[in-house]
Design a protein around this motif. Structure first.
Motif: not given
Length: 392
Positions: A288-310
């Motif tokens: 839960k905390n990782a998802f909240n930390f590494f994502s942000s609200e964009i146009s009504g959806r939580r979008r994950l930040s892609i630091d590196l695909p791997w």
């Protein structure tokens, strides 16, 4: 009933994405075709199991994932990207109709991995660049990845040689453990300047997978030992893992998805291996905390930040492991969405995906890194396995 509804939700989600984005072709077929594409474009003629660092070749790109600066790519890739190919093959082999094909691929990849093995320095370990070409540094995180690859290859093929190789690699990893900062291993051999999450988190997983492979409780105890050090030394109060700790005892407040992801997967594994609910509680908190930390609200959806695909792939492995227990599809859905968006918008003229799944012209025109591409095949294969399981 709650778990049944969740299973139905994720199945419907994946089926809708398959229809909307791929025109009905399965994630498995996409993963298989993409792996074949990467294999053909990156493989080195005359060097079985070795690949180029980037495609197209020719431009000697400067690499930024080593101790020191000004490291440029060479004829063959360094060890980390090759491990990404092994990881992808070890997922694709789980499809019954692909087992024979990917067993052969794993045999060839094992030949490639073996060329990185340095038997001159003791204990024997794997260096960052093929030993047949030159002497190179030996990184503990690289060796943990190799150990994991061998363990998973054994579990998929039951070939005893993979188990023997995994044990040898793990002996190198624990040779880097000492009492400084209360335990843990360093980043690379001979440089005692930091103890990073990448080395110790992957060593945790390597130990636990080696226990699954051998049944030897020594490796379970090592897994707990690495886990406890990571938990006490690099976990921040919110359950996100620092990147490393310098020798002054101060953690580096830089965060990447895979550091928390490795410990999330380790928590799930320890719950399954010991039955202790504290590990499952920790896994669900980290998820839960990782998802909240590494994502942000964009146009009504939580979008994950892609630091590196791997890195995101490592996090997905953990979410997949947790989903198999609690059937919560939220995190699986989020990463699947990002991957499908990248497939639609970030592909270049060669059919490869841009770094960080960016979709601008400049990103698409740059040479593509092997690790960025290998993990795409792994991710689609993992999603395909989930889809297949939920249909049964």
């Amino acid at each position: 009933m709650k778990y049944l509804l969740s299973s139905v939700m994720i199945l419907l989600f994946m089926e809708s994405y398959c229809q909307r984005v791929t025109g009905g072709d399965s994630e498995k077929n996409r993963a298989d075709a993409f792996f074949d594409k990467v294999w053909k474009k990156y493989r080195l003629d005359g060097h079985p199991g070795l690949f180029s660092e980037h495609y197209p070749r020719g431009e000697k790109t400067e690499l930024d994932y080593f101790q020191g600066a000004n490291v440029r790519e060479k004829e063959a890739s360094f060890l980390w990207p090759l491990s990404g190919m092994c990881s992808a093959a070890n997922v694709l082999i789980k499809f019954p109709d692909l087992k024979e094909k990917y067993s052969s691929y794993l045999d060839t990849l094992a030949i490639g991995l073996w060329t990185y093995r340095d038997s001159i320095r003791k204990p024997i370990g794997y260096q960052a660049y093929p030993a047949k070409f030159e002497k190179a540094d030996r990184y503990y995180d690289d060796n943990a990845l190799v150990c994991i690859d061998y363990c998973e290859s054994f579990q998929n093929t039951k070939k005893a040689i993979y188990s023997k190789k995994a044990i040898e690699v793990f002996n190198f990893i624990i040779s880097g453990w000492d009492g400084q900062l209360g335990g843990g291993v360093y980043w690379l051999e001979g440089h005692k300047d930091q103890k990073p999450a990448c080395s110790n988190g992957m060593a945790t997983l390597a130990a636990l997978k080696l226990y699954q492979t051998t049944g030897n409780k020594v490796y379970l105890e090592w897994g707990k030992r690495f886990y406890d050090w990571m938990h006490s030394s690099l976990r921040n109060p919110q359950g996100i893992y620092y990147n490393d700790m310098k020798m002054d005892g101060k953690p580096n407040p830089t965060y990447y998805t895979y550091n928390t992801g490795s410990m999330l997967e380790a928590s799930v594994m320890l719950y399954k291996l010991t039955g202790k609910t504290k590990y499952l509680t920790e896994a669900q908190l980290l998820a839960k905390n990782a998802f909240n930390f590494f994502s942000s609200e964009i146009s009504g959806r939580r979008r994950l930040s892609i630091d590196l695909p791997w890195f995101v792939t490592v996090l997905f492995r953990a979410y997949q492991a947790l989903y198999e227990i609690d059937k919560n599809p939220e995190y699986i859905k989020a990463i699947t969405y990002e991957l499908n968006e990248a497939w639609q918008n970030s592909m270049d003229k060669y059919g490869l995906l841009s770094a960080k799944w960016l979709n601008d012209k400049q990103s698409k025109e740059k040479p593509k890194w092997l690790l960025d591409e290998a993990c795409v095949a792994e991710l689609y294969a993992r999603i395909g396995l989930l889809s297949m399981t939920n249909k049964e």
